[in-house]
Design a protein around this motif. Structure first.
Motif, short mmCIF file in Angstrom:
data_model
loop_
_atom_site.label_atom_id
_atom_site.label_comp_id
_atom_site.label_asym_id
_atom_site.label_seq_id
_atom_site.Cartn_x
_atom_site.Cartn_y
_atom_site.Cartn_z
N HIS A 92 -7.39 82.43 -86.29
CA HIS A 92 -6.58 81.42 -85.61
C HIS A 92 -7.38 80.12 -85.50
O HIS A 92 -8.50 80.11 -84.98
CB HIS A 92 -6.20 81.92 -84.22
N ASP A 104 -0.99 83.22 -76.99
CA ASP A 104 -2.23 82.44 -77.03
C ASP A 104 -2.56 81.97 -75.63
O ASP A 104 -1.81 81.20 -75.04
CB ASP A 104 -2.06 81.24 -77.97
N ASP A 107 -7.32 76.40 -83.99
CA ASP A 107 -6.68 75.53 -82.99
C ASP A 107 -6.95 74.07 -83.33
O ASP A 107 -8.08 73.59 -83.20
CB ASP A 107 -7.24 75.82 -81.60
N SER A 136 -9.67 83.23 -82.10
CA SER A 136 -9.66 81.77 -82.19
C SER A 136 -11.06 81.28 -82.44
O SER A 136 -11.97 81.46 -81.62
CB SER A 136 -9.13 81.15 -80.89
N VAL A 147 -3.81 86.16 -79.87
CA VAL A 147 -4.92 85.24 -80.08
C VAL A 147 -5.92 85.44 -78.94
O VAL A 147 -5.53 85.47 -77.78
CB VAL A 147 -4.43 83.78 -80.09
#
Length: 231
Positions: free
Chosen positions: A37, A177, A39, A12, A197
């Motif tokens: 990833h 996640d 966010d 992330s 993640v």
């Protein structure tokens, strides 16, 4: 994005150096990241504010693997097209973000990108049972969304097992996640997850100049998850 159930590590970039996103993305991919990833938070659905479509578009040229865009926003439908046009390979929306998750998933697929559906810790696995045929991925949140570095919520393990049973032989990824570390990765991998993640667990101790540490962290998470699969 060909489908397989091998363990994939998706760092992330919320945990990356914000002043060096391009270099950070290139560094984690060079060190073995399978996906990147992103966010996206709106300060409304979750208590934080992060990346709009222009930022995601700026990340895109640096991402050579899979750009995995996790929309923690409500409403979500008005923004799907913008994030698709910014270059997302996969867009994940929360089942809790609106009254019509079926329509939301249809809208994502209509943009020609892969569609994911996310479940918060307080939402049962059964909430996605009737939309699995529209999904390329189910994301099980193992923290409450909004901040990095939180403690892993163990109820997500059994939820992952339930989602895996519901999926059967359909080509649908299960992503985890929240609080993923070499200690928690085996628990969810054994339950059926294949995309992990990790934010602080990948970026801790490293930097663009010490990217080998990112590699060590990625390999440690992957090895722990794969070992759980083989037992």
């Amino acid at each position: 994005m060909s489908f397989d159930r091998s363990i994939k590590i998706a760092p992330s970039i919320l945990s990356a150096d914000f002043a060096s996103f391009g270099a950070e993305i290139r560094a984690i991919e060079a060190q073995g990241a399978d996906w990147v990833h992103v966010d996206v938070m709106d300060g409304h659905f979750v208590p934080n504010l992060t990346f709009g479509p222009p930022a995601v578009k700026a990340f895109r040229p640096h991402v050579k693997t899979v750009m995995d865009v996790h929309l923690m926003i409500a409403p979500v439908d008005p923004y799907i097209e913008a994030y698709a046009e910014a270059g997302a390979d996969l867009i994940t929306a929360h089942v809790e973000a609106g009254p019509h998750i079926h329509r939301t998933l249809q809208a994502i697929k209509a943009q020609g990108v892969k569609a994911g559906v996310a479940l918060n810790p307080g939402t049962p696995a059964e909430a996605v049972a009737d939309v699995l045929d529209l999904c390329d991925m189910v994301l099980v949140m193992t923290v409450n969304p909004g901040f990095g570095g939180q403690k892993f919520i163990h109820s997500g393990i059994e939820k992952t097992r339930k989602v895996r049973a519901m999926i059967g032989d359909r080509p649908i990824h299960i992503q985890i996640d929240g609080g993923v570390t070499p200690e928690t990765a085996p628990l969810v991998a054994e339950a059926g997850a294949d995309v992990l993640v990790a934010g602080s667990a990948v970026f801790k101790g490293g930097s663009v100049d010490r990217a080998d540490i990112y590699g060590d962290n990625i390999r440690a998470i992957r090895a722990a998850a794969e070992a759980a699969r083989s037992n």
